[in-house]
Design an enzyme around this catalytic site. Sequence first.
Site, PDB file in Angstrom:
ATOM      1  N   VAL A 145      -5.429  -6.626  -2.369  1.00  0.00           N
ATOM      2  CA  VAL A 145      -4.243  -5.782  -2.296  1.00  0.00           C
ATOM      3  C   VAL A 145      -3.521  -5.829  -3.641  1.00  0.00           C
ATOM      4  O   VAL A 145      -3.422  -6.890  -4.264  1.00  0.00           O
ATOM      5  CB  VAL A 145      -3.285  -6.306  -1.195  1.00  0.00           C
ATOM      6  CG1 VAL A 145      -1.991  -5.524  -1.171  1.00  0.00           C
ATOM      7  CG2 VAL A 145      -3.961  -6.302   0.152  1.00  0.00           C
ATOM      8  N   CYS A 146      -3.014  -4.681  -4.071  1.00  0.00           N
ATOM      9  CA  CYS A 146      -2.159  -4.632  -5.252  1.00  0.00           C
ATOM     10  C   CYS A 146      -1.018  -3.657  -4.978  1.00  0.00           C
ATOM     11  O   CYS A 146      -0.707  -3.381  -3.822  1.00  0.00           O
ATOM     12  CB  CYS A 146      -2.956  -4.259  -6.501  1.00  0.00           C
ATOM     13  SG  CYS A 146      -3.576  -2.572  -6.506  1.00  0.00           S
ATOM     14  N   ARG A 147      -0.423  -3.120  -5.996  1.00  0.00           N
ATOM     15  CA  ARG A 147       0.718  -2.218  -5.804  1.00  0.00           C
ATOM     16  C   ARG A 147       0.273  -0.877  -5.236  1.00  0.00           C
ATOM     17  O   ARG A 147       0.836  -0.384  -4.273  1.00  0.00           O
ATOM     18  CB  ARG A 147       1.457  -2.028  -7.127  1.00  0.00           C
ATOM     19  CG  ARG A 147       2.685  -1.163  -7.004  1.00  0.00           C
ATOM     20  CD  ARG A 147       3.440  -1.089  -8.332  1.00  0.00           C
ATOM     21  NE  ARG A 147       4.585  -0.214  -8.204  1.00  0.00           N
ATOM     22  CZ  ARG A 147       4.538   1.112  -8.350  1.00  0.00           C
ATOM     23  NH1 ARG A 147       3.397   1.705  -8.625  1.00  0.00           N
ATOM     24  NH2 ARG A 147       5.635   1.829  -8.219  1.00  0.00           N
TER      25      ARG A 147
END
Length: 98
Positions: free
Chosen positions: A59-61
Amino acid sequence: MAEITITETHQRRASSTILDVREDFEVSEGMIPGALHIPMGQLQERLSELDPAVPVIAVCRSGNRSARGADALNGAGFTADTMTGGMIAWTRAGLPTT
């Protein structure tokens, strides 16, 4: 690597490692409860913190870095997917954060 939705990620939290690859200043905005935080730039040197027997959801932005992270993990022998839309989509959907 598969791209999975925020709904699928939410459903798979108990059976997967949620790996947040954002930078420190970004996680201060909130993380998925129970997620492990390893910034993308530290991922290779911190692989030992992950269990190769447990699937990983990166997961990232917005989803770009997490796709690179999932690729790197898959290349290192892990089973990793990426969450589409990243934390932007997660928070817009009103899903829980810590």
